[in-house]
Design an enzyme around this catalytic site. Structure first.
Site, PDB file in Angstrom:
ATOM      1  N   TRP A 130     -18.917   1.358  21.270  1.00  0.00           N
ATOM      2  CA  TRP A 130     -19.193   1.610  19.818  1.00  0.00           C
ATOM      3  C   TRP A 130     -19.658   2.998  19.394  1.00  0.00           C
ATOM      4  CZ3 TRP A 130     -23.953   0.530  16.927  1.00  0.00           C
ATOM      5  CH2 TRP A 130     -23.861   0.773  15.674  1.00  0.00           C
ATOM      6  N   ASP A 132     -25.420  -6.617  22.642  1.00  0.00           N
ATOM      7  CA  ASP A 132     -25.163  -6.208  21.279  1.00  0.00           C
ATOM      8  C   ASP A 132     -24.329  -7.317  21.018  1.00  0.00           C
ATOM      9  OD1 ASP A 132     -24.062  -5.316  19.031  1.00  0.00           O
ATOM     10  OD2 ASP A 132     -23.663  -3.101  19.822  1.00  0.00           O
ATOM     11  N   LYS A 144     -20.339  -8.655   9.942  1.00  0.00           N
ATOM     12  CA  LYS A 144     -19.261  -9.014  10.264  1.00  0.00           C
ATOM     13  C   LYS A 144     -19.021 -10.484  10.022  1.00  0.00           C
ATOM     14  CE  LYS A 144     -19.043  -5.030  12.113  1.00  0.00           C
ATOM     15  NZ  LYS A 144     -18.228  -3.649  12.022  1.00  0.00           N
TER      16      LYS A 144
HETATM   17  C1  LMR Z   1     -17.121  -0.032  13.241  1.00  0.00           C
HETATM   18  O1  LMR Z   1     -17.222   0.049  14.468  1.00  0.00           O
HETATM   19  O2  LMR Z   1     -16.161   0.586  12.738  1.00  0.00           O
HETATM   20  C2  LMR Z   1     -18.155  -0.681  12.436  1.00  0.00           C
HETATM   21  O3  LMR Z   1     -19.169  -1.233  13.436  1.00  0.00           O
HETATM   22  C3  LMR Z   1     -18.823   0.191  11.414  1.00  0.00           C
HETATM   23  C4  LMR Z   1     -19.940   1.306  12.032  1.00  0.00           C
HETATM   24  O4  LMR Z   1     -21.004   1.027  11.787  1.00  0.00           O
HETATM   25  O5  LMR Z   1     -19.561   1.874  13.065  1.00  0.00           O
END
Ligand code: LMR
Length: 418
Positions: free
Chosen positions: A147, A228, A265
Protein backbone atom coordinates in the site's frame (compact mmCIF):
# COMPACT_ATOMS: atom_id res chain seq x y z
CA UNK A 1 26.39 53.98 8.41
CA UNK A 2 24.11 52.83 11.17
CA UNK A 3 21.09 54.37 9.45
CA UNK A 4 21.94 52.59 6.19
CA UNK A 5 22.18 49.18 7.91
CA UNK A 6 18.84 49.68 9.63
CA UNK A 7 17.11 50.55 6.34
CA UNK A 8 18.48 47.43 4.64
CA UNK A 9 17.33 45.20 7.48
CA UNK A 10 13.80 46.62 7.32
CA UNK A 11 13.31 46.12 3.58
CA UNK A 12 14.81 42.60 3.31
CA UNK A 13 12.33 39.82 3.98
CA UNK A 14 13.48 37.80 6.98
CA UNK A 15 14.19 34.12 6.31
CA UNK A 16 11.22 31.82 6.77
CA UNK A 17 11.12 29.28 9.52
CA UNK A 18 10.20 26.85 6.74
CA UNK A 19 12.99 27.60 4.27
CA UNK A 20 14.21 24.04 4.56
CA UNK A 21 10.81 22.54 3.65
CA UNK A 22 11.17 20.69 0.38
CA UNK A 23 8.41 20.39 -2.20
CA UNK A 24 6.70 16.99 -1.97
CA UNK A 25 4.55 16.04 -4.99
CA UNK A 26 0.87 15.38 -4.19
CA UNK A 27 -0.10 11.87 -3.08
CA UNK A 28 -0.48 9.91 -6.32
CA UNK A 29 -3.77 8.16 -5.55
CA UNK A 30 -5.55 11.24 -4.18
CA UNK A 31 -4.19 13.30 -7.09
CA UNK A 32 -5.61 10.72 -9.50
CA UNK A 33 -9.07 11.05 -7.90
CA UNK A 34 -8.85 14.84 -8.24
CA UNK A 35 -7.87 14.47 -11.91
CA UNK A 36 -10.76 12.06 -12.54
CA UNK A 37 -13.21 14.48 -10.89
CA UNK A 38 -12.28 17.26 -13.30
CA UNK A 39 -12.44 15.02 -16.41
CA UNK A 40 -15.55 15.99 -18.39
CA UNK A 41 -15.61 12.92 -20.67
CA UNK A 42 -18.89 10.96 -20.49
CA UNK A 43 -16.83 7.77 -20.86
CA UNK A 44 -14.64 8.30 -17.81
CA UNK A 45 -14.12 5.36 -15.45
CA UNK A 46 -12.46 5.59 -12.05
CA UNK A 47 -10.55 2.43 -11.14
CA UNK A 48 -8.06 4.32 -8.96
CA UNK A 49 -8.72 4.82 -5.29
CA UNK A 50 -10.02 1.79 -3.40
CA UNK A 51 -13.57 2.87 -2.64
CA UNK A 52 -16.61 0.65 -3.12
CA UNK A 53 -19.15 1.68 -5.76
CA UNK A 54 -22.56 0.12 -6.39
CA UNK A 55 -23.77 -1.25 -9.72
CA UNK A 56 -24.54 2.32 -10.85
CA UNK A 57 -21.06 3.56 -10.01
CA UNK A 58 -22.28 5.42 -6.93
CA UNK A 59 -20.98 5.44 -3.34
CA UNK A 60 -22.94 2.92 -1.29
CA UNK A 61 -24.21 3.56 2.22
CA UNK A 62 -24.53 0.04 3.62
CA UNK A 63 -28.09 -0.82 4.74
CA UNK A 64 -26.65 -1.90 8.12
CA UNK A 65 -25.00 1.52 8.43
CA UNK A 66 -28.21 3.24 7.38
CA UNK A 67 -30.12 1.35 10.08
CA UNK A 68 -27.46 2.10 12.67
CA UNK A 69 -27.66 5.81 11.84
CA UNK A 70 -31.44 5.74 12.32
CA UNK A 71 -31.06 4.08 15.70
CA UNK A 72 -28.48 6.65 16.77
CA UNK A 73 -30.78 9.46 15.71
CA UNK A 74 -33.71 8.11 17.69
CA UNK A 75 -31.41 7.78 20.71
CA UNK A 76 -30.52 11.46 20.36
CA UNK A 77 -27.01 12.07 19.04
CA UNK A 78 -24.88 14.52 20.93
CA UNK A 79 -21.40 15.77 20.10
CA UNK A 80 -19.61 15.25 23.39
CA UNK A 81 -15.97 14.13 23.57
CA UNK A 82 -15.24 10.44 23.57
CA UNK A 83 -12.75 9.20 26.16
CA UNK A 84 -9.10 9.48 25.05
CA UNK A 85 -8.89 5.80 24.13
CA UNK A 86 -12.20 6.01 22.26
CA UNK A 87 -15.63 4.46 22.59
CA UNK A 88 -15.32 1.42 24.87
CA UNK A 89 -18.10 -0.57 23.18
CA UNK A 90 -16.47 0.05 19.79
CA UNK A 91 -13.01 -1.01 20.99
CA UNK A 92 -14.40 -4.16 22.61
CA UNK A 93 -16.62 -5.18 19.72
CA UNK A 94 -14.04 -4.42 17.04
CA UNK A 95 -11.50 -6.60 18.82
CA UNK A 96 -14.08 -9.32 19.39
CA UNK A 97 -14.92 -9.24 15.68
CA UNK A 98 -11.27 -9.74 14.69
CA UNK A 99 -10.46 -12.47 17.21
CA UNK A 100 -13.79 -14.32 17.34
CA UNK A 101 -15.54 -15.06 20.67
CA UNK A 102 -13.43 -18.02 21.89
CA UNK A 103 -10.04 -16.46 21.34
CA UNK A 104 -11.27 -13.09 22.56
CA UNK A 105 -12.31 -14.65 25.85
CA UNK A 106 -9.00 -16.48 26.16
CA UNK A 107 -6.81 -13.38 25.69
CA UNK A 108 -9.14 -10.66 26.97
CA UNK A 109 -7.03 -9.88 30.04
CA UNK A 110 -3.93 -9.43 27.85
CA UNK A 111 -5.47 -6.97 25.39
CA UNK A 112 -4.65 -3.29 24.94
CA UNK A 113 -7.08 -1.44 22.68
CA UNK A 114 -7.20 2.10 21.35
CA UNK A 115 -9.61 3.68 18.87
CA UNK A 116 -7.69 5.31 16.02
CA UNK A 117 -8.12 7.32 12.82
CA UNK A 118 -8.95 4.44 10.48
CA UNK A 119 -6.20 2.15 9.15
CA UNK A 120 -3.60 4.87 8.69
CA UNK A 121 -4.13 6.25 12.20
CA UNK A 122 -3.95 2.75 13.68
CA UNK A 123 -0.64 2.09 11.93
CA UNK A 124 0.71 5.46 12.99
CA UNK A 125 -0.33 4.93 16.60
CA UNK A 126 1.24 1.46 16.56
CA UNK A 127 4.42 3.11 15.23
CA UNK A 128 4.38 5.69 18.03
CA UNK A 129 4.02 2.96 20.62
CA UNK A 130 6.77 0.78 19.13
CA UNK A 131 9.07 3.78 18.98
CA UNK A 132 8.38 4.66 22.60
CA UNK A 133 9.24 1.08 23.64
CA UNK A 134 12.46 0.67 21.61
CA UNK A 135 15.46 2.90 21.17
CA UNK A 136 16.70 2.95 18.48
CA UNK A 137 13.43 2.10 16.71
CA UNK A 138 13.39 -1.44 15.28
CA UNK A 139 13.68 -2.19 11.59
CA UNK A 140 10.34 -2.53 9.77
CA UNK A 141 10.09 -5.12 7.00
CA UNK A 142 7.52 -4.16 4.37
CA UNK A 143 6.41 -6.32 1.43
CA UNK A 144 7.09 -5.01 -2.05
CA UNK A 145 4.84 -3.91 -3.57
CA UNK A 146 2.62 -2.63 -0.78
CA UNK A 147 0.00 0.00 0.00
CA UNK A 148 1.42 3.36 -1.06
CA UNK A 149 1.31 4.83 2.47
CA UNK A 150 3.14 2.13 4.46
CA UNK A 151 6.68 3.43 3.96
CA UNK A 152 5.64 7.00 4.61
CA UNK A 153 3.85 6.21 7.87
CA UNK A 154 6.86 4.43 9.33
CA UNK A 155 9.75 6.37 7.81
CA UNK A 156 8.18 9.66 8.90
CA UNK A 157 8.35 8.28 12.46
CA UNK A 158 12.06 7.55 12.03
CA UNK A 159 11.88 3.78 11.53
CA UNK A 160 14.39 2.19 9.19
CA UNK A 161 12.20 0.45 6.56
CA UNK A 162 13.34 -2.44 4.42
CA UNK A 163 11.39 -3.91 1.49
CA UNK A 164 11.28 -7.57 0.61
CA UNK A 165 10.01 -9.14 -2.61
CA UNK A 166 6.41 -10.23 -2.16
CA UNK A 167 5.30 -10.59 -5.74
CA UNK A 168 6.60 -12.58 -8.66
CA UNK A 169 5.81 -10.37 -11.63
CA UNK A 170 6.72 -12.99 -14.23
CA UNK A 171 4.24 -15.55 -12.84
CA UNK A 172 1.93 -12.80 -11.52
CA UNK A 173 1.64 -14.50 -8.15
CA UNK A 174 2.85 -14.39 -4.56
CA UNK A 175 6.59 -15.09 -4.36
CA UNK A 176 6.55 -17.34 -1.32
CA UNK A 177 10.24 -18.30 -1.68
CA UNK A 178 11.49 -14.73 -1.39
CA UNK A 179 9.00 -14.05 1.39
CA UNK A 180 10.30 -16.99 3.40
CA UNK A 181 13.91 -16.14 2.74
CA UNK A 182 13.34 -12.51 3.81
CA UNK A 183 11.85 -13.67 7.10
CA UNK A 184 14.61 -16.24 7.65
CA UNK A 185 17.29 -13.59 7.27
CA UNK A 186 15.45 -10.74 9.02
CA UNK A 187 17.08 -9.16 12.06
CA UNK A 188 15.52 -10.65 15.21
CA UNK A 189 13.49 -8.08 17.12
CA UNK A 190 12.31 -6.41 13.92
CA UNK A 191 8.71 -5.72 12.92
CA UNK A 192 7.03 -7.30 9.88
CA UNK A 193 4.05 -5.62 8.20
CA UNK A 194 1.50 -8.26 7.23
CA UNK A 195 -1.58 -7.56 5.11
CA UNK A 196 -4.10 -9.70 7.03
CA UNK A 197 -6.02 -10.37 3.80
CA UNK A 198 -6.71 -8.77 0.38
CA UNK A 199 -3.10 -7.73 -0.18
CA UNK A 200 -2.98 -4.20 -1.58
CA UNK A 201 -2.09 -3.84 -4.46
CA UNK A 202 -1.56 -7.41 -5.72
CA UNK A 203 -4.73 -9.18 -4.51
CA UNK A 204 -2.48 -12.20 -3.78
CA UNK A 205 -2.66 -13.59 -0.26
CA UNK A 206 -0.79 -16.53 1.26
CA UNK A 207 -2.87 -19.71 1.51
CA UNK A 208 -3.74 -20.94 5.02
CA UNK A 209 -0.87 -23.44 4.75
CA UNK A 210 1.52 -20.66 3.78
CA UNK A 211 0.33 -18.45 6.65
CA UNK A 212 1.08 -21.33 9.04
CA UNK A 213 4.58 -21.61 7.60
CA UNK A 214 5.17 -17.84 7.69
CA UNK A 215 3.88 -17.60 11.27
CA UNK A 216 6.21 -20.35 12.44
CA UNK A 217 9.23 -18.60 10.91
CA UNK A 218 8.17 -15.28 12.45
CA UNK A 219 7.99 -17.00 15.82
CA UNK A 220 11.34 -18.80 15.44
CA UNK A 221 13.11 -15.63 14.32
CA UNK A 222 11.71 -13.49 17.14
CA UNK A 223 9.99 -11.03 14.77
CA UNK A 224 7.00 -8.91 15.72
CA UNK A 225 3.88 -9.26 13.51
CA UNK A 226 2.03 -6.03 12.82
CA UNK A 227 -1.18 -6.77 10.91
CA UNK A 228 -2.68 -4.18 8.62
CA UNK A 229 -6.27 -5.45 8.65
CA UNK A 230 -8.18 -3.03 6.46
CA UNK A 231 -10.37 -5.56 4.65
CA UNK A 232 -11.75 -8.04 7.21
CA UNK A 233 -15.00 -9.41 5.79
CA UNK A 234 -14.68 -7.32 2.65
CA UNK A 235 -12.26 -9.74 1.01
CA UNK A 236 -14.16 -13.03 1.06
CA UNK A 237 -17.47 -11.81 2.45
CA UNK A 238 -16.71 -13.67 5.69
CA UNK A 239 -14.89 -12.06 8.62
CA UNK A 240 -13.83 -15.41 10.11
CA UNK A 241 -12.09 -16.50 6.91
CA UNK A 242 -10.40 -13.15 6.44
CA UNK A 243 -9.15 -13.13 10.06
CA UNK A 244 -7.49 -16.55 9.73
CA UNK A 245 -3.88 -15.33 9.94
CA UNK A 246 -4.51 -13.05 12.94
CA UNK A 247 -6.29 -15.82 14.83
CA UNK A 248 -3.66 -18.42 13.95
CA UNK A 249 -0.79 -16.21 15.09
CA UNK A 250 -2.51 -15.41 18.40
CA UNK A 251 -4.41 -18.62 19.12
CA UNK A 252 -2.09 -21.33 17.82
CA UNK A 253 1.34 -19.73 17.91
CA UNK A 254 0.77 -17.69 21.08
CA UNK A 255 2.47 -14.68 19.54
CA UNK A 256 2.21 -11.09 20.67
CA UNK A 257 0.68 -9.08 17.82
CA UNK A 258 -0.53 -5.61 16.91
CA UNK A 259 -3.62 -5.42 14.71
CA UNK A 260 -4.66 -2.26 12.87
CA UNK A 261 -8.37 -2.39 12.04
CA UNK A 262 -10.12 -0.10 9.61
CA UNK A 263 -13.85 0.17 9.01
CA UNK A 264 -13.42 2.31 5.88
CA UNK A 265 -13.96 -0.52 3.41
CA UNK A 266 -15.94 -3.16 5.28
CA UNK A 267 -18.51 -0.65 6.58
CA UNK A 268 -18.00 2.02 3.93
CA UNK A 269 -17.08 4.55 6.64
CA UNK A 270 -14.22 6.05 4.59
CA UNK A 271 -14.47 9.66 5.69
CA UNK A 272 -15.46 8.94 9.28
CA UNK A 273 -11.94 7.70 10.09
CA UNK A 274 -13.11 4.73 12.12
CA UNK A 275 -10.38 2.37 13.21
CA UNK A 276 -8.97 0.50 16.16
CA UNK A 277 -5.51 -0.62 17.14
CA UNK A 278 -5.31 -3.60 19.45
CA UNK A 279 -2.42 -5.50 20.92
CA UNK A 280 -2.37 -9.00 22.30
CA UNK A 281 0.45 -8.90 24.83
CA UNK A 282 2.31 -11.41 26.98
CA UNK A 283 0.73 -10.53 30.34
CA UNK A 284 -2.02 -8.56 32.00
CA UNK A 285 0.52 -6.15 33.43
CA UNK A 286 2.10 -5.48 30.02
CA UNK A 287 -1.35 -4.90 28.55
CA UNK A 288 -2.22 -2.33 31.21
CA UNK A 289 1.11 -0.52 30.77
CA UNK A 290 0.96 -0.54 26.96
CA UNK A 291 -2.61 0.74 27.00
CA UNK A 292 -1.68 3.56 29.36
CA UNK A 293 1.11 4.54 26.94
CA UNK A 294 -1.37 4.47 24.07
CA UNK A 295 -3.63 6.76 26.06
CA UNK A 296 -0.83 9.27 26.60
CA UNK A 297 0.23 9.12 22.93
CA UNK A 298 -3.35 9.59 21.75
CA UNK A 299 -3.85 12.55 24.10
CA UNK A 300 -0.73 14.23 22.78
CA UNK A 301 -1.75 13.75 19.16
CA UNK A 302 -5.53 13.90 18.65
CA UNK A 303 -6.73 14.25 22.25
CA UNK A 304 -9.65 11.94 21.58
CA UNK A 305 -10.89 10.24 18.41
CA UNK A 306 -13.94 11.09 16.25
CA UNK A 307 -17.23 9.79 17.60
CA UNK A 308 -19.74 9.31 14.80
CA UNK A 309 -18.21 6.41 12.88
CA UNK A 310 -17.32 4.59 16.10
CA UNK A 311 -20.93 4.91 17.29
CA UNK A 312 -22.22 3.59 13.96
CA UNK A 313 -19.84 0.62 14.01
CA UNK A 314 -20.43 -0.19 17.69
CA UNK A 315 -24.20 -0.15 17.16
CA UNK A 316 -23.85 -2.67 14.35
CA UNK A 317 -21.34 -4.92 16.07
CA UNK A 318 -23.25 -5.07 19.35
CA UNK A 319 -26.63 -6.04 17.85
CA UNK A 320 -27.30 -9.57 16.58
CA UNK A 321 -29.83 -8.26 14.08
CA UNK A 322 -27.64 -5.47 12.71
CA UNK A 323 -24.62 -7.72 12.58
CA UNK A 324 -26.55 -10.20 10.43
CA UNK A 325 -27.53 -7.35 8.14
CA UNK A 326 -23.89 -6.27 7.94
CA UNK A 327 -22.82 -9.82 7.04
CA UNK A 328 -25.27 -9.61 4.12
CA UNK A 329 -23.76 -6.26 3.11
CA UNK A 330 -20.31 -7.84 3.13
CA UNK A 331 -21.58 -10.58 0.84
CA UNK A 332 -23.18 -7.99 -1.44
CA UNK A 333 -19.96 -5.99 -1.78
CA UNK A 334 -17.52 -8.89 -2.08
CA UNK A 335 -19.94 -10.77 -4.36
CA UNK A 336 -20.33 -7.83 -6.74
CA UNK A 337 -16.56 -7.36 -6.87
CA UNK A 338 -16.05 -11.07 -7.61
CA UNK A 339 -18.65 -10.93 -10.38
CA UNK A 340 -16.99 -7.86 -11.93
CA UNK A 341 -13.59 -9.53 -11.72
CA UNK A 342 -14.95 -12.44 -13.77
CA UNK A 343 -16.74 -10.07 -16.17
CA UNK A 344 -13.51 -8.15 -16.83
CA UNK A 345 -11.61 -11.41 -17.29
CA UNK A 346 -14.18 -12.74 -19.76
CA UNK A 347 -14.34 -9.47 -21.69
CA UNK A 348 -10.55 -9.20 -21.95
CA UNK A 349 -10.49 -12.67 -23.44
CA UNK A 350 -13.49 -11.96 -25.70
CA UNK A 351 -11.78 -8.87 -27.09
CA UNK A 352 -8.57 -10.85 -27.57
CA UNK A 353 -6.50 -8.68 -25.22
CA UNK A 354 -2.97 -10.04 -25.76
CA UNK A 355 -1.56 -12.09 -22.88
CA UNK A 356 -2.89 -14.43 -20.26
CA UNK A 357 -5.35 -12.94 -17.74
CA UNK A 358 -5.75 -15.90 -15.38
CA UNK A 359 -4.01 -13.94 -12.61
CA UNK A 360 -6.99 -11.59 -12.49
CA UNK A 361 -9.34 -14.35 -11.32
CA UNK A 362 -6.74 -15.88 -8.99
CA UNK A 363 -6.50 -12.57 -7.12
CA UNK A 364 -9.02 -11.55 -4.48
CA UNK A 365 -10.28 -8.48 -2.67
CA UNK A 366 -10.84 -4.97 -3.84
CA UNK A 367 -8.02 -4.82 -6.38
CA UNK A 368 -6.94 -6.38 -9.62
CA UNK A 369 -3.25 -6.12 -10.39
CA UNK A 370 -3.26 -6.13 -14.18
CA UNK A 371 0.45 -6.09 -14.99
CA UNK A 372 0.31 -3.34 -17.64
CA UNK A 373 3.30 -1.19 -18.57
CA UNK A 374 3.25 2.48 -17.40
CA UNK A 375 2.82 3.77 -20.98
CA UNK A 376 -0.35 1.67 -21.37
CA UNK A 377 -1.68 2.99 -18.04
CA UNK A 378 -1.02 6.53 -19.27
CA UNK A 379 -2.63 5.93 -22.66
CA UNK A 380 -5.73 4.47 -20.99
CA UNK A 381 -6.07 7.63 -18.95
CA UNK A 382 -5.27 10.15 -21.64
CA UNK A 383 -7.07 8.61 -24.60
CA UNK A 384 -9.79 6.46 -23.02
CA UNK A 385 -10.41 8.35 -19.72
CA UNK A 386 -9.84 5.18 -17.70
CA UNK A 387 -8.05 5.94 -14.45
CA UNK A 388 -5.99 3.40 -12.51
CA UNK A 389 -2.96 3.52 -10.19
CA UNK A 390 0.39 3.91 -11.93
CA UNK A 391 1.33 0.29 -11.16
CA UNK A 392 -1.82 -0.84 -13.08
CA UNK A 393 -3.76 -1.70 -9.95
CA UNK A 394 -7.48 -1.38 -10.62
CA UNK A 395 -10.18 -0.98 -8.01
CA UNK A 396 -12.57 -3.63 -9.32
CA UNK A 397 -15.45 -1.95 -7.48
CA UNK A 398 -15.29 0.85 -10.06
CA UNK A 399 -16.53 -1.59 -12.71
CA UNK A 400 -20.18 -2.24 -13.47
CA UNK A 401 -22.32 -3.75 -16.23
CA UNK A 402 -22.28 -0.43 -18.09
CA UNK A 403 -18.51 0.15 -18.25
CA UNK A 404 -16.79 -3.22 -17.97
CA UNK A 405 -16.85 -3.97 -21.70
CA UNK A 406 -15.57 -0.50 -22.52
CA UNK A 407 -12.67 -1.01 -20.10
CA UNK A 408 -11.80 -4.45 -21.50
CA UNK A 409 -12.08 -3.27 -25.10
CA UNK A 410 -9.89 -0.24 -24.36
CA UNK A 411 -7.22 -2.36 -22.69
CA UNK A 412 -7.29 -4.77 -25.63
CA UNK A 413 -6.97 -1.90 -28.12
CA UNK A 414 -4.05 -0.35 -26.24
CA UNK A 415 -2.21 -3.64 -26.03
CA UNK A 416 -2.76 -4.36 -29.70
CA UNK A 417 -1.30 -0.93 -30.41
CA UNK A 418 -4.27 0.62 -32.21
C1 LMR B 1 -6.23 2.78 -1.72
O1 LMR B 1 -5.27 2.01 -1.58
O2 LMR B 1 -6.57 3.25 -2.81
C2 LMR B 1 -7.04 3.17 -0.53
O3 LMR B 1 -6.66 2.42 0.59
C3 LMR B 1 -7.08 4.63 -0.31
C4 LMR B 1 -5.81 5.17 0.28
O4 LMR B 1 -5.88 5.78 1.35
O5 LMR B 1 -4.73 4.98 -0.30
Amino acid sequence: MTTHTTTVTQTEAPPSFFDSATYIPPDAIFALTAEYNTDTSPNKVNLGQGTYRDENGQPWVLPSVQKSREILLTQGLNHEYLPILGLQSFRDNATLMALGPDLYEKVQSRLSTCQALSGTGSLHTAGLLLRSCHSPPPKIYIPSPTWSNHHQVFSSLGFPCESFTYYDSSHKDLNIESYISALKTATPGSVVILHACAHNPTGCDPTKQQWIQLGQIIKERGLFPLFDAAYLGFNSGNVDDDAFAIRYFVGELGLEVAVCLSFAKNMGLYGERTGCLFLVTRSKETAVNAQSTLEMLQRSEVSNPPAYGAKIAATILSSRELKDLWYKDLETMSGRIRAMRVALYNSLNDYGAPGNWDHLVRQSGMFGFLGLEPDVVLKLKEEYHIYMAGNSRVSIAGLNETNVEYVARSIAECLKGY
